[in-house]
Design an enzyme around this catalytic site. Sequence first.
Site, PDB file in Angstrom:
ATOM      1  N   CYS A 156      62.901 -33.330  87.751  1.00 21.53           N
ATOM      2  CA  CYS A 156      64.058 -33.066  88.623  1.00 21.53           C
ATOM      3  C   CYS A 156      64.558 -34.350  89.275  1.00 21.53           C
ATOM      4  O   CYS A 156      64.017 -34.800  90.293  1.00 21.53           O
ATOM      5  CB  CYS A 156      63.672 -32.033  89.692  1.00 21.53           C
ATOM      6  SG  CYS A 156      65.013 -31.662  90.827  1.00 21.53           S
ATOM      7  N   CYS A 159      65.759 -33.926  92.855  1.00 19.07           N
ATOM      8  CA  CYS A 159      64.710 -33.848  93.876  1.00 19.07           C
ATOM      9  C   CYS A 159      64.084 -35.220  94.129  1.00 19.07           C
ATOM     10  O   CYS A 159      63.768 -35.568  95.264  1.00 19.07           O
ATOM     11  CB  CYS A 159      63.592 -32.893  93.455  1.00 19.07           C
ATOM     12  SG  CYS A 159      64.145 -31.409  92.617  1.00 19.07           S
ATOM     13  N   ASP A 160      63.860 -35.979  93.072  1.00 15.13           N
ATOM     14  CA  ASP A 160      63.012 -37.170  93.188  1.00 15.13           C
ATOM     15  C   ASP A 160      63.719 -38.507  92.998  1.00 15.13           C
ATOM     16  O   ASP A 160      63.112 -39.560  93.215  1.00 15.13           O
ATOM     17  CB  ASP A 160      61.865 -37.079  92.163  1.00 15.13           C
ATOM     18  CG  ASP A 160      61.013 -35.838  92.376  1.00 15.13           C
ATOM     19  OD1 ASP A 160      60.863 -35.441  93.544  1.00 15.13           O
ATOM     20  OD2 ASP A 160      60.520 -35.268  91.397  1.00 15.13           O
TER      21      ASP A 160
END
Length: 343
Positions: A156, A159-160
């Site tokens: 992701c 997300c990261d």
Amino acid sequence: MSDISLSLDFSRLTQTEEEGAEEIQERDLIIIGAGPAGLTAGLYAGRAQLRPLILVGQSFGGQAATTSEMENYPGFPEGIGGLALAEQMASHAKRFEAEIAYEEVTSVDLSTYPFVINTYGGVYHAKTLIICTGTSARRLGVPGESKFIGRGVSFCATCDGYFYKDKTVVVVGGGDSALDEGLYLTRFAREVIIIHRRDRLRANPTLQRRARANPKVRFVFNSVVEEVMGEQTVKAVRVRNVNTNEESLIETEGVFVYIGLIPNTTLFKDQLELTTDGYIVTDKRQRTSVPGVYAAGDVQDPWFRQVVVAAGAGAAAAIEAERFLAEKAFEDQAEEDEETKGE
Ligand code: NAP
């Protein structure tokens, strides 16, 4: 599409045990999954006054929520983030009294009626069920991948990505997701190396053009990742050229894997008709092989996998569930009237 029987044969359905009945919640409709399909099904069912319960499970928003920027959802000409869109959909559904519960389903029994849904938190009986469990990221299955999840390996970018400011990252895959998320990573990373197993990308031409034009993006074609290497965190990937079999190390601190998706249908194996790839078989009205059970979104759609298509399918499934309940109520009433007449 295979020929699936949709006749309403309730004679084979048995009543569930009454034991522990006080803990059992009865529902007209339960929706499993809270991606675009599930949330739209919740909105439509809510407006039909079914008071649907949406069970979220592990990931709110589904795959869409891991998409940084969605440029093709109608009504948002400037684009919208996947998670932001899912949040809007959820508040829209809640406005019409859809209930959203963060409960993971552990098992379902579709051989009894009402259907039985077990979660870590309790037991539900549902007169209709809409399955919107979506898909999960496919893994590479190479040494080091699992070990470094959360320490350099990610599925992701949204997300990261932020953690890779001014670093070199690799993205594995050649589809829309790999390029889309690779482009997103260029906001943070110094260099984004896209490793693809062929010499041709699968991604759509617009994404290809954008990726090729971005000076931070570099492609490594005809190559597969054989190992993710590191100590506490990722330091490199070992890559093999599939034409020459030559191996090389690419130094990187982040590995983003975007090599496709697998349907989340383990709960329904041997209970619903599935394709050989594990997707739920539905007809054009989102009906599965069990009357009263519908499926919508990526879990039954290996072709389009678009948020707008999933949302449409969720709406269709909710309309069908409402019709099913209305017909069943009519039939039950007619049966009751017949019995009263005979007394
Ligand atoms: P995908 O289209 O299935 O692409 C997967 C990519 O990974 C392919 O390039 C494939 O290579 C490669 N791959 C598969 N298994 C591999 C393995 N074991 N090792 C190395 N590479 C492997 O998956 P996706 O990109 O996640 O897209 C999924 C769906 O979502 C698609 O329908 C896509 O159109 C949609 N989507 C759309 C957008 C958008 O519209 N902007 C954004 C994201 C996703 P090959 O090419 O050789 O098969």
